[in-house]
Design a protein around this motif. Structure first.
Motif, PDB file in Angstrom:
ATOM      1  N   PRO A   1       0.814  -1.224   0.000  1.00 42.18           N
ATOM      2  CA  PRO A   1       0.000   0.000   0.000  1.00 42.18           C
ATOM      3  C   PRO A   1       0.845   1.271   0.000  1.00 42.18           C
ATOM      4  N   ARG A   2       1.650   1.466  -1.034  1.00 42.74           N
ATOM      5  CA  ARG A   2       2.486   2.642  -1.166  1.00 42.74           C
ATOM      6  C   ARG A   2       2.582   3.008  -2.644  1.00 42.74           C
ATOM      7  N   THR A   3       3.039   4.206  -2.928  1.00 41.45           N
ATOM      8  CA  THR A   3       3.257   4.594  -4.313  1.00 41.45           C
ATOM      9  C   THR A   3       4.504   3.898  -4.838  1.00 41.45           C
ATOM     10  N   LYS A   4       4.665   3.877  -6.158  1.00 43.85           N
ATOM     11  CA  LYS A   4       5.843   3.255  -6.753  1.00 43.85           C
ATOM     12  C   LYS A   4       7.118   3.930  -6.279  1.00 43.85           C
ATOM     13  N   GLU A   5       7.086   5.275  -6.113  1.00 44.05           N
ATOM     14  CA  GLU A   5       8.264   5.991  -5.658  1.00 44.05           C
ATOM     15  C   GLU A   5       8.635   5.573  -4.243  1.00 44.05           C
ATOM     16  N   GLN A   6       7.646   5.431  -3.363  1.00 43.01           N
ATOM     17  CA  GLN A   6       7.909   5.050  -1.982  1.00 43.01           C
ATOM     18  C   GLN A   6       8.310   3.588  -1.874  1.00 43.01           C
ATOM     19  N   ALA A   7       7.746   2.748  -2.741  1.00 43.37           N
ATOM     20  CA  ALA A   7       7.916   1.301  -2.602  1.00 43.37           C
ATOM     21  C   ALA A   7       9.086   0.746  -3.400  1.00 43.37           C
ATOM     22  N   GLY A   8       9.860   1.620  -4.058  1.00 45.57           N
ATOM     23  CA  GLY A   8      10.905   1.147  -4.967  1.00 45.57           C
ATOM     24  C   GLY A   8      11.819   0.088  -4.396  1.00 45.57           C
ATOM     25  N   SER A   9      12.570   0.417  -3.339  1.00 39.62           N
ATOM     26  CA  SER A   9      13.526  -0.544  -2.796  1.00 39.62           C
ATOM     27  C   SER A   9      12.822  -1.712  -2.116  1.00 39.62           C
ATOM     28  N   LEU A  10      11.657  -1.462  -1.526  1.00 35.88           N
ATOM     29  CA  LEU A  10      10.891  -2.541  -0.896  1.00 35.88           C
ATOM     30  C   LEU A  10      10.429  -3.547  -1.948  1.00 35.88           C
ATOM     31  N   SER A  11       9.933  -3.054  -3.076  1.00 40.70           N
ATOM     32  CA  SER A  11       9.492  -3.948  -4.141  1.00 40.70           C
ATOM     33  C   SER A  11      10.655  -4.750  -4.705  1.00 40.70           C
ATOM     34  N   GLU A  12      11.822  -4.115  -4.821  1.00 44.33           N
ATOM     35  CA  GLU A  12      13.011  -4.841  -5.286  1.00 44.33           C
ATOM     36  C   GLU A  12      13.361  -5.970  -4.326  1.00 44.33           C
ATOM     37  N   GLN A  13      13.260  -5.701  -3.032  1.00 41.54           N
ATOM     38  CA  GLN A  13      13.562  -6.731  -2.042  1.00 41.54           C
ATOM     39  C   GLN A  13      12.568  -7.882  -2.140  1.00 41.54           C
ATOM     40  N   LEU A  14      11.297  -7.556  -2.310  1.00 40.02           N
ATOM     41  CA  LEU A  14      10.274  -8.605  -2.442  1.00 40.02           C
ATOM     42  C   LEU A  14      10.519  -9.438  -3.700  1.00 40.02           C
ATOM     43  N   CYS A  15      10.918  -8.780  -4.788  1.00 41.69           N
ATOM     44  CA  CYS A  15      11.221  -9.509  -6.027  1.00 41.69           C
ATOM     45  C   CYS A  15      12.379 -10.482  -5.817  1.00 41.69           C
ATOM     46  N   SER A  16      13.354 -10.082  -5.004  1.00 45.56           N
ATOM     47  CA  SER A  16      14.491 -10.970  -4.749  1.00 45.56           C
ATOM     48  C   SER A  16      14.063 -12.232  -4.018  1.00 45.56           C
ATOM     49  N   TYR A  17      12.915 -12.180  -3.341  1.00 40.96           N
ATOM     50  CA  TYR A  17      12.378 -13.364  -2.659  1.00 40.96           C
ATOM     51  C   TYR A  17      11.441 -14.151  -3.566  1.00 40.96           C
ATOM     52  N   GLY A  18      11.299 -13.721  -4.837  1.00 42.57           N
ATOM     53  CA  GLY A  18      10.437 -14.428  -5.781  1.00 42.57           C
ATOM     54  C   GLY A  18       9.027 -13.918  -5.837  1.00 42.57           C
ATOM     55  N   ALA A  19       8.729 -12.811  -5.147  1.00 41.24           N
ATOM     56  CA  ALA A  19       7.371 -12.294  -5.086  1.00 41.24           C
ATOM     57  C   ALA A  19       7.057 -11.376  -6.263  1.00 41.24           C
ATOM     58  N   VAL A  20       5.776 -11.087  -6.432  1.00 43.51           N
ATOM     59  CA  VAL A  20       5.308 -10.153  -7.452  1.00 43.51           C
ATOM     60  C   VAL A  20       4.614  -9.001  -6.727  1.00 43.51           C
ATOM     61  N   PRO A  21       5.331  -7.903  -6.449  1.00 40.97           N
ATOM     62  CA  PRO A  21       4.718  -6.799  -5.708  1.00 40.97           C
ATOM     63  C   PRO A  21       3.741  -6.012  -6.566  1.00 40.97           C
ATOM     64  N   HIS A  22       2.692  -5.538  -5.931  1.00 41.91           N
ATOM     65  CA  HIS A  22       1.662  -4.742  -6.611  1.00 41.91           C
ATOM     66  C   HIS A  22       1.423  -3.503  -5.762  1.00 41.91           C
ATOM     67  N   GLU A  23       1.901  -2.349  -6.227  1.00 43.19           N
ATOM     68  CA  GLU A  23       1.790  -1.126  -5.433  1.00 43.19           C
ATOM     69  C   GLU A  23       0.412  -0.494  -5.592  1.00 43.19           C
ATOM     70  N   VAL A  24      -0.204  -0.163  -4.469  1.00 47.69           N
ATOM     71  CA  VAL A  24      -1.484   0.538  -4.454  1.00 47.69           C
ATOM     72  C   VAL A  24      -1.365   1.707  -3.481  1.00 47.69           C
ATOM     73  N   PRO A  25      -1.290   2.946  -3.968  1.00 47.14           N
ATOM     74  CA  PRO A  25      -1.193   4.080  -3.049  1.00 47.14           C
ATOM     75  C   PRO A  25      -2.475   4.240  -2.240  1.00 47.14           C
ATOM     76  N   THR A  26      -2.317   4.442  -0.929  1.00 43.80           N
ATOM     77  CA  THR A  26      -3.481   4.639  -0.061  1.00 43.80           C
ATOM     78  C   THR A  26      -3.615   6.092   0.376  1.00 43.80           C
ATOM     79  N   ILE A  27      -2.567   6.896   0.134  1.00 43.93           N
ATOM     80  CA  ILE A  27      -2.653   8.319   0.427  1.00 43.93           C
ATOM     81  C   ILE A  27      -2.196   9.106  -0.785  1.00 43.93           C
ATOM     82  N   ALA A  28      -2.678  10.315  -0.885  1.00 43.64           N
ATOM     83  CA  ALA A  28      -2.225  11.245  -1.913  1.00 43.64           C
ATOM     84  C   ALA A  28      -1.642  12.461  -1.210  1.00 43.64           C
ATOM     85  N   VAL A  29      -0.628  13.030  -1.798  1.00 37.75           N
ATOM     86  CA  VAL A  29       0.047  14.174  -1.190  1.00 37.75           C
ATOM     87  C   VAL A  29      -0.368  15.446  -1.926  1.00 37.75           C
TER      88      VAL A  29
END
Length: 546
Positions: free
Chosen positions: A271-299
């Motif tokens: 539940p984050r924007t692509k900009e916020q979730a960048g390194s987190l999504s990369e880490q999840l991919c390294s574990y074999g996962a398929v991350p799907h970013e969904v922003p829950t807040i707007a700035v």
């Protein structure tokens, strides 16, 4: 997208462009070569089938034009399809464009690509070839089946009776390009040609992607194995497969490294924007996962900008000793205000800069500012206060701190700085509002159990996600960054399965990976198939927190 069929043949004009025939590999974008990435970054036009385009487009410019064979062209390699592709590729190159013609696997092994290269050569259009990882080599490697010694490659669709007789009589390792629907017939063909029925083989579909699946059996039992696994029949039509017969197939159980990743194939909601979730999504991919970013807040900007404007001017005039950034959004807000006034990172000269954590520090470095203080321990306001020096009138000529923050920020940092003797200008740099609901298919996946896990990084992400998309299904694994977030999740009727040992998004991802590993090991120990949470029987009880 521009249909290839609509492109007319261009009359001869001086050639100034060129064509790159590029191998996109068997599916994993990480297998693209450095040379391929360089070519894609310079491309004016990408020509590829949809599945290949998905692999290569991320490395191209946002403005790049794309095209794919029109529906009526037929399969690549067929004369009509090759003719249409050649028309587009050559016409674009003649106008000076840098064309990338991307194909799956390796272009040197693609009959259609070979015909297109020949057409370019005959027309005097310069071209280059960037090899890619071939399916027959890459897929066995990802399946954990080494290829060594005497190895022979066979295309089941074009193999002659003589070919089957020769490979059937040999002891060589066979790598057979086939389909899931015809692999049993291929096995029978090999047995009738002399291979022993008890010869081991592996069959892999969707190789090198997170949809990869591999079966191990013998030539005699593969048909029954696929039936028992309910792999057939399939409504999708022929599914390409790579079968490895003999050789070191028996070592797959020890050498399987890809499909045994802790979160292999898991679809994880972030539940984050692509900009916020960048390194987190990369880490999840390294574990074999398929991350799907969904922003829950707007700035959004603050309702009244005057306070922010005065503070930024105070930075330039020497009003502050420190500026403290508690989020990436705060860095972005200050940077945008700087750009509005024609300022850059040089305006921070003489001012000490603090960042609440690694991601905030990274965004500052991208702005050209190296922070003087980043918490050595917990990446939070409390962690920042642990390392923040008290005000010393002898060494600190100025006693004031500029704190650009969100409108809903807590008072922990302000109170702590005041206690250390500092004066704080607590300025609303941006407002956080609930984001718009995600697309209907995403909402349905959240409520219907389409996601395997969801990562909650704050109490607000829990409240906002439930508010804009509904509660995650009871089979979805819920992972929370800390006790406060877990409590909020439980208050919304969610059972928390995983909790991070420390308030860090990377520690949270690691905790989820540990959960996935434990879940896999438990299934294997019980003799059960390893499945993803979304594959559980609806209504099944969820595993307790680990």
């Amino acid at each position: 997208m521009s249909p290839i069929a609509a492109v007319a043949t261009t009359t001869a004009v001086p050639v100034s462009g060129y064509v790159t025939f590029l191998g996109a590999g068997p599916g994993d974008p990480g297998l693209l070569t450095l040379r391929a990435v360089e070519a894609l970054a310079r491309a004016d036009l990408l020509v590829a089938e949809p599945q290949v385009l998905d692999v290569v487009r991320t490395h191209a410019r946002a403005s790049v034009d794309t095209a794919e064979p029109a529906t009526g062209d037929g399969p690549l390699g067929a004369p009509a399809a090759v003719s249409a592709v050649v028309q587009l590729v050559m016409a674009s190159a003649r106008t000076g464009k840098r064309v990338v013609r991307a194909v799956a696997g390796d272009p040197g092994l693609d009959a259609g690509a070979a015909d297109e290269m020949l057409a370019c050569a005959q027309a005097g259009i310069p071209f280059e070839v960037v090899p890619g990882v071939a399916h027959a080599v890459g897929v066995p490697a990802y399946a954990g089946v080494p290829l060594s010694g005497d190895v022979r490659f066979v295309d089941a669709a074009t193999a002659s009776d003589r070919c089957w007789t020769e490979v059937g009589a040999s002891d060589a390792t066979l790598v057979v390009s086939t389909t899931l629907q015809t692999v049993a017939a291929t096995a029978a063909e090999l047995v009738s040609s002399g291979r022993k029925p008890e010869t081991l083989l592996t069959v892999t579909v969707a190789g090198t992607t997170t949809r990869q699946r591999t079966w191990t059996a013998t030539l005699a039992t593969i048909a029954a194995e696929l039936k028992a696994a309910k792999a057939l029949p399939t409504p999708e039509g022929p599914i390409p497969a790579i079968a490895v017969v003999g050789g070191q197939t028996g070592r797959r159980e020890q050498l399987s490294w890809f499909e045994t990743k802790p979160l292999f194939g898991w679809k994880i909601l972030v539940p984050r924007t692509k900009e916020q979730a960048g390194s987190l999504s990369e880490q999840l991919c390294s574990y074999g996962a398929v991350p799907h970013e969904v922003p829950t807040i707007a700035v959004e900007p603050p309702r009244t900008p005057q306070q922010m404007e005065r503070a930024v001017k105070g930075l330039v005039t020497g009003r502050y000793e420190w500026i403290a950034f508690t989020s990436v959004n705060a860095v972005k807000a200050v940077r945008e205000k700087f750009e509005e006034y024609g300022l850059d990172a040089r305006a921070f000269a003489g001012i000490k800069v603090a960042a609440v954590g690694e991601q905030t520090a990274k965004s500052l470095v991208e702005f050209g500012v190296k922070p003087d203080l980043v918490p050595s321990g917990e990446q939070s306001a409390a962690g920042l206060l642990e390392d923040w020096p008290p005000y010393d009138p002898v060494f600190d000529p100025i006693d004031r701190v500029f704190l650009p923050r969100a409108d809903i920020a807590t008072e922990t940092l302000v109170a702590g700085l005041v206690e250390l003797g500092w004066e704080v200008d607590d300025v609303t740099a941006y407002r956080t509002v609930r984001a718009s609901p995600p697309p209907a298919d995403t909402r349905e996946a959240i409520k219907g159990g389409g996601f395997d896990a969801v990562l909650f990084t704050s109490s607000s992400t829990v409240r906002n996600l439930v508010g804009i998309a509904g509660k995650p299904h009871n089979v979805t694994v819920i992972a929370c960054i800390g006790p406060a977030t877990a409590k909020t999740a439980e208050e919304h009727g969610l059972r928390v399965d995983v909790m991070s040992p420390e308030p860090s998004v990377h520690a949270l991802a690691q905790a989820l990976a540990d959960f996935g590993t434990a879940r896999r090991e438990a299934a294997l120990e019980a003799g059960d198939p390893v499945t993803r949470p979304s594959e559980r029987r609806p209504g099944a009880r969820r595993r307790a927190r680990v």
